[in-house]
Design an enzyme around this catalytic site. Structure first.
Site, mmCIF file in Angstrom:
data_model
loop_
_atom_site.group_PDB
_atom_site.id
_atom_site.type_symbol
_atom_site.label_atom_id
_atom_site.label_comp_id
_atom_site.label_asym_id
_atom_site.label_seq_id
_atom_site.Cartn_x
_atom_site.Cartn_y
_atom_site.Cartn_z
ATOM 1 N N GLU A 1 46.672 36.798 43.915
ATOM 2 C CA GLU A 1 45.617 36.162 44.696
ATOM 3 C C GLU A 1 45.541 34.646 44.470
ATOM 4 O OE1 GLU A 1 42.100 38.458 43.912
ATOM 5 O OE2 GLU A 1 42.943 40.254 44.853
ATOM 6 N N ARG B 1 42.232 46.908 43.090
ATOM 7 C CA ARG B 1 43.081 45.915 42.435
ATOM 8 C C ARG B 1 44.362 45.751 43.236
ATOM 9 N NH1 ARG B 1 39.033 44.970 40.622
ATOM 10 N NH2 ARG B 1 38.330 44.806 38.450
ATOM 11 N N ASP C 1 40.529 62.863 42.289
ATOM 12 C CA ASP C 1 40.302 62.140 41.038
ATOM 13 C C ASP C 1 40.934 62.946 39.911
ATOM 14 O OD1 ASP C 1 39.129 61.019 38.608
ATOM 15 O OD2 ASP C 1 37.785 59.939 39.970
ATOM 16 N N ASP D 1 41.287 44.026 50.680
ATOM 17 C CA ASP D 1 40.450 42.954 50.158
ATOM 18 C C ASP D 1 41.077 42.346 48.906
ATOM 19 O OD1 ASP D 1 37.922 41.417 50.086
ATOM 20 O OD2 ASP D 1 37.559 42.524 48.227
ATOM 21 N N GLY E 1 33.070 43.070 46.608
ATOM 22 C CA GLY E 1 32.021 43.312 45.628
ATOM 23 C C GLY E 1 31.223 42.082 45.279
ATOM 24 N N TYR E 2 31.213 41.103 46.178
ATOM 25 C CA TYR E 2 30.687 39.779 45.847
ATOM 26 C C TYR E 2 29.502 39.399 46.729
ATOM 27 C CZ TYR E 2 31.520 35.262 43.540
ATOM 28 O OH TYR E 2 31.424 34.140 42.750
ATOM 29 N N HIS F 1 39.152 39.051 48.508
ATOM 30 C CA HIS F 1 38.533 39.662 47.330
ATOM 31 C C HIS F 1 37.027 39.377 47.290
ATOM 32 C CE1 HIS F 1 39.543 41.100 42.973
ATOM 33 N NE2 HIS F 1 38.399 41.626 43.399
#
Length: 308
Positions: free
Chosen positions: A258, A229, A170, A253, A288-289, A285
């Site tokens: 998209e 992303r 990071d 993902d 996170g859903y 995608h």
């Protein structure tokens, strides 16, 4: 009356709480940028997902705007410095879906390593191949995590029982390494990682971070993963890396584009080629859903804005 516009799919609790706080809530997940501008004078709050760009022009069209809430992570669609210069509060809710994304990444990785994506469709066709579908264990491997924020750290936490070594890089954080998590340079990851996942926001620095130059540094032919992303990965270069054997597979993902119904012929060709690899898994995608994240993202936004 103070107006709030919810511009993406959101859990009903968001509208319920905001209405209870005295806002006139317009729930319109399909509202366009231009339609938003025409409603600007009365808008006090905006709730976003990944669709509407809140730039200077839109902000100027909303002189009463007080806050912007982003469901999920990443504020690349919001001109945060300009908004904050106008006294507009900007918040996101990566805490709401970080575990969902981490679990999805782990699921994709285990599926690919154990060739479930290949074996399950074969069995449905009456094909029973054991040697050909022999899996590879995650235990003992080295996993490179690029970006050690909410998602990266959550993914590392899930990896602990597998007795892996995590090399975490990071650029903007230090002092987080402990136990099986080692702070690392990109060079360390290029040299030693069996798996590399991108957990970074989309910025000028991370746009097409995975490109041919990156791939040519890899020494162990790792699995490449991303649920952040789509534009972090250069699709054409990823395909080239797969064809050249520079990597052993990919779990995605997210895609660069998209909106499949908007594809050019070249984009269609690229997607067809990407999906033709047996060592590639692509999901739409959805990382996170999850049902739990759908609720939690809304409550985190409400808490950060002081409405809960």
């Amino acid at each position: 009356m103070k107006k709030v516009i919810i511009t993406g799919n959101a859990h009903p609790v968001l509208q319920q709480v905001l209405t209870g706080k005295g806002f006139d809530v317009l729930y319109n997940p399909k509202i366009s940028y231009d339609e938003l501008k025409t409603l600007g004078n009365d808008v006090r709050g905006l709730v976003l997902t990944t669709r509407i760009k809140v730039d200077k022009e839109l902000i100027d069209a909303m002189p009463g705007l007080e806050w912007v809430g982003r469901l999920g992570s990443g504020m690349e669609l919001v001109d945060v410095p300009y908004a904050e210069s106008k006294g507009i509060i900007c918040v996101s809710s990566p805490e709401g879906n970080r575990n969902a994304v981490a679990e999805h990444l782990l699921g994709l990785l285990l599926m690919l390593l154990n060739k479930m994506n290949i074996a399950i469709p074969q069995v449905k066709q009456g094909i029973w191949l054991r040697n050909e579908n022999r899996g590879t264990e995650l235990k003992g491997k080295t996993v490179g995590i690029i970006g050690f924020g909410n998602t990266g750290s959550s993914f590392a936490k899930l990896l602990e029982p597998f007795e892996v070594t995590v090399l975490a890089h990071d650029k903007y954080k230090t002092g987080f390494g402990k136990g099986f998590i080692k702070e690392a340079t990109l060079e360390d990851i290029w040299k030693s990682a069996d798996v590399i996942t991108f957990c970074v926001p989309l910025t000028g620095e991370t746009h097409h971070m995975l490109n041919t130059a990156f791939l040519e540094q890899l020494e162990k032919k790792p699995v490449i993963m991303s649920a952040c992303r789509g534009k972090v990965i250069h699709t054409a270069d990823l395909i080239s890396g797969l064809n050249k054997g520079l990597i052993s597979g990919a779990c995605l993902d997210v895609l660069e584009n998209e909106k499949l119904d908007s594809y050019t012929e070249e984009e269609k060709r690229q997607l067809d080629e990407l999906l033709s690899f047996e060592n590639v898994i692509v999901t739409p995608h959805i990382a996170g859903y999850s049902h739990e994240a759908f609720l939690k993202m809304a409550t985190v936004i409400l808490e950060k804005l002081g409405f809960m």
